[in-house]
Design an enzyme around this catalytic site. Structure first.
Site, mmCIF file in Angstrom:
data_model
loop_
_atom_site.group_PDB
_atom_site.id
_atom_site.type_symbol
_atom_site.label_atom_id
_atom_site.label_comp_id
_atom_site.label_asym_id
_atom_site.label_seq_id
_atom_site.Cartn_x
_atom_site.Cartn_y
_atom_site.Cartn_z
ATOM 1 N N ALA A 177 0.807 -1.228 0.000
ATOM 2 C CA ALA A 177 0.000 0.000 0.000
ATOM 3 C C ALA A 177 0.836 1.273 0.000
ATOM 4 O O ALA A 177 0.344 2.340 -0.366
ATOM 5 C CB ALA A 177 -0.937 -0.023 1.209
ATOM 6 N N ALA A 178 2.105 1.175 0.405
ATOM 7 C CA ALA A 178 2.950 2.380 0.402
ATOM 8 C C ALA A 178 3.798 2.478 -0.860
ATOM 9 O O ALA A 178 4.644 3.356 -0.982
ATOM 10 C CB ALA A 178 3.853 2.383 1.646
ATOM 11 N N ILE A 221 2.253 1.817 -7.071
ATOM 12 C CA ILE A 221 0.906 1.505 -7.568
ATOM 13 C C ILE A 221 -0.113 1.845 -6.482
ATOM 14 O O ILE A 221 -1.150 2.445 -6.756
ATOM 15 C CB ILE A 221 0.797 0.023 -7.998
ATOM 16 C CG1 ILE A 221 1.720 -0.233 -9.192
ATOM 17 C CG2 ILE A 221 -0.642 -0.352 -8.340
ATOM 18 C CD1 ILE A 221 1.794 -1.683 -9.640
ATOM 19 N N GLY A 222 0.240 1.482 -5.244
ATOM 20 C CA GLY A 222 -0.639 1.794 -4.115
ATOM 21 C C GLY A 222 -1.010 3.268 -4.083
ATOM 22 O O GLY A 222 -2.172 3.637 -3.853
ATOM 23 N N ARG A 236 10.446 -5.407 -11.264
ATOM 24 C CA ARG A 236 11.696 -5.714 -11.970
ATOM 25 C C ARG A 236 12.405 -4.426 -12.377
ATOM 26 O O ARG A 236 11.817 -3.348 -12.398
ATOM 27 C CB ARG A 236 11.424 -6.581 -13.206
ATOM 28 C CG ARG A 236 10.618 -5.893 -14.284
ATOM 29 C CD ARG A 236 10.499 -6.764 -15.515
ATOM 30 N NE ARG A 236 9.474 -6.219 -16.403
ATOM 31 C CZ ARG A 236 9.420 -6.427 -17.708
ATOM 32 N NH1 ARG A 236 10.339 -7.157 -18.305
ATOM 33 N NH2 ARG A 236 8.445 -5.918 -18.445
ATOM 34 N N ARG A 296 9.899 -10.654 -16.077
ATOM 35 C CA ARG A 296 9.117 -10.675 -14.832
ATOM 36 C C ARG A 296 9.352 -11.968 -14.051
ATOM 37 O O ARG A 296 9.357 -11.973 -12.828
ATOM 38 C CB ARG A 296 7.635 -10.468 -15.135
ATOM 39 C CG ARG A 296 7.356 -9.085 -15.745
ATOM 40 C CD ARG A 296 5.875 -8.883 -15.981
ATOM 41 N NE ARG A 296 5.582 -7.637 -16.668
ATOM 42 C CZ ARG A 296 5.518 -7.510 -18.002
ATOM 43 N NH1 ARG A 296 5.722 -8.557 -18.769
ATOM 44 N NH2 ARG A 296 5.233 -6.352 -18.542
ATOM 45 N N ASN A 309 9.859 -12.862 -5.060
ATOM 46 C CA ASN A 309 8.451 -12.562 -4.766
ATOM 47 C C ASN A 309 7.584 -13.775 -4.468
ATOM 48 O O ASN A 309 6.593 -13.665 -3.739
ATOM 49 C CB ASN A 309 7.820 -11.785 -5.937
ATOM 50 C CG ASN A 309 8.315 -10.344 -6.014
ATOM 51 O OD1 ASN A 309 8.842 -9.816 -5.028
ATOM 52 N ND2 ASN A 309 8.160 -9.708 -7.160
ATOM 53 N N VAL A 334 -1.566 -8.518 -8.673
ATOM 54 C CA VAL A 334 -0.913 -7.546 -9.564
ATOM 55 C C VAL A 334 0.601 -7.756 -9.522
ATOM 56 O O VAL A 334 1.290 -7.659 -10.543
ATOM 57 C CB VAL A 334 -1.283 -6.105 -9.133
ATOM 58 C CG1 VAL A 334 -0.521 -5.079 -9.944
ATOM 59 C CG2 VAL A 334 -2.788 -5.876 -9.253
ATOM 60 N N ASP A 376 -2.383 -4.995 -20.218
ATOM 61 C CA ASP A 376 -1.938 -5.411 -21.557
ATOM 62 C C ASP A 376 -3.066 -5.227 -22.574
ATOM 63 O O ASP A 376 -2.849 -4.791 -23.695
ATOM 64 C CB ASP A 376 -1.487 -6.879 -21.512
ATOM 65 C CG ASP A 376 -0.511 -7.113 -20.366
ATOM 66 O OD1 ASP A 376 0.490 -6.395 -20.296
ATOM 67 O OD2 ASP A 376 -0.780 -7.985 -19.519
ATOM 68 N N HIS A 379 1.164 -12.806 -18.231
ATOM 69 C CA HIS A 379 1.542 -11.372 -18.233
ATOM 70 C C HIS A 379 3.069 -11.323 -18.298
ATOM 71 O O HIS A 379 3.754 -11.189 -17.291
ATOM 72 C CB HIS A 379 1.008 -10.684 -16.978
ATOM 73 C CG HIS A 379 1.480 -9.264 -16.835
ATOM 74 N ND1 HIS A 379 1.156 -8.281 -17.740
ATOM 75 C CD2 HIS A 379 2.270 -8.662 -15.912
ATOM 76 C CE1 HIS A 379 1.723 -7.143 -17.377
ATOM 77 N NE2 HIS A 379 2.407 -7.352 -16.265
#
Ligand SMILES: NC(=O)C1=CN([C@@H]2O[C@H](COP(=O)(O)OP(=O)(O)OC[C@H]3O[C@@H](n4cnc5c(N)ncnc54)[C@H](O)[C@@H]3O)[C@@H](O)[C@H]2O)C=CC1
Ligand SMILES: O=C([O-])CC(=O)C(=O)O
Length: 326
Positions: free
Chosen positions: A12-13, A16-17, A92, A98, A105, A129, A159, A187
């Site tokens: 969240a930080a 994207i968040g 990445r 990815r 991850n 995501v 995409d 993806h």
């Protein structure tokens, strides 16, 4: 007034968040009459930054935002959640694929899958995501065997949006004129934007853009490499467009799909189009507002067949790489 829905967001930080949370809190994820409680999950070192994000959310005074729970405890984070948006993970850098992130991850998604199973609401739906999102989703799903397999999604909507825009730019039309364009598979740089079923202004895309070489030499590589192109240009991976695609994905899932359109999302394959069952594979999908279904009966030509198998092979390879996490 409806009861608030708990939405958990990991990472969240992160970048994207930062784009995503204001959109959820303002009603763009679940609708303008749906109050939400945000459950913001981070790792310990990012809790200070998360405090700042929480202050900013408070300072927006969003009428629909009924609570914020910042935490680095997964049980608290996923408690009562009806939606989990799993963004938190390392992005990445230039020169990486990815799937090179799997070693760093992949393991994040074992404990998150378990915590979702143990704490989330009975109607939990999870969108992954964080990359590589298909295989991370596979890991989370396999670590939550009691959560039905049709509640797990990996994001390929970005995409699809990229592909639609490339077709619109080439044809000189509005992006809303482009429909029925689905991303197949992973993806990753093997994803297949199947332009044979796409329509532009209601006609087959291949009747509007007739240069076969353009699709093969420009369109497909541009879509497959767009994430890398953004990293090269920005020095950071896509964030606002990724957050936008997450919002679009949830909307696509919860609202009925228009008759002349489809959308793309990675789901747990049941073997449609000969794909290995159990892989998280992106297909052309329709929603009736409740359930999703893969569009069946499409004519897959030899070129498409080769592409959809190529991306499946990569997903099988990624599955083997994480077999100890499943
Ligand atoms: N599927 C897609 O279309 C896209 C996926 N991505 C992926 O999304 C992920 C996040 O990207 P950004 O926000 O740009 O990265 P970022 O590095 O800006 O933020 C990631 C955040 O996740 C947090 N995090 C790391 N491990 C965590 C864990 N175990 N639990 C909770 N939080 C954790 C970090 O502290 C950080 O705040 C990356 O893996 C990126 O590759 C990015 C764009 C599009
Ligand atoms: O390319 C990356 O690493 C980030 C991402 O998934 C995208 O922008 O599609």
């Amino acid at each position: 007034m409806k009861n608030p829905v708990h939405v958990a967001v990991t990472g969240a930080a992160g970048q994207i968040g930062y784009s995503l949370l204001v959109r959820i809190a303002s009603g763009q994820l679940l609708g303008p009459d749906q109050p939400v409680i945000l459950r913001l999950i981070e790792i310990e070192p990012a809790m200070k930054a998360l405090e700042g994000v929480v202050m900013e959310l408070q300072d927006c005074a969003f009428p629909l935002l009924k609570g914020i729970v910042p935490t680095c405890d997964l049980n608290e984070g996923f408690d009562s959640a009806s939606w989990a948006l799993l963004v938190g993970s390392v992005p990445r850098k230039a020169g990486m694929e990815r799937k090179d992130l799997l070693g760093i991850n992949g393991k994040i998604f074992t404990s998150q899958g378990k915590a979702i199973q143990e704490n989330a609401a009975s109607d939990i739906r999870t969108l992954v995501v964080g990359n590589p999102c298909n295989t991370n989703c596979l890991i989370a799903m396999n670590n939550a065997p009691d959560v039905p397999k049709d509640r797990w999604f990996a994001m390929t909507k970005l995409d699809e949006n990229r592909a639609k825009t490339q077709l619109a730019l080439k044809a000189g039309v509005d992006v809303t004129d482009v429909k029925n364009l689905a991303i197949w598979g992973n993806h990753s740089s093997t994803m297949y934007p199947n332009y044979f079923d796409a329509t532009i202004g209601g006609k087959a895309a291949t009747d509007v853009i007739t240069e076969e070489a353009w699709y093969k030499d420009e369109f497909i590589p541009t879509v497959q490499q767009r994430g890398a192109a953004i990293i090269k240009a920005r020095g950071l991976s896509s964030a606002a467009s990724a957050a936008n695609a997450a919002i679009d994905t949830v909307a696509n899932i919860i609202k009925p799909t228009a008759a002349d359109d489809v959308f793309s999302v990675g789901i747990c394959s049941q073997g449609e189009y000969g794909i290995e069952p159990g892989l998280i594979y992106s297909y052309p999908i329709k929603s009736d507002g409740e359930k999703l279904s893969v569009v069946e009966g499409l004519d897959i030509n030899e070129f498409s067949q080769q592409k959809i198998k190529e991306t499946e092979a990569e997903l099988s390879e990624e599955k083997t790489m994480v077999s100890d996490l499943l």
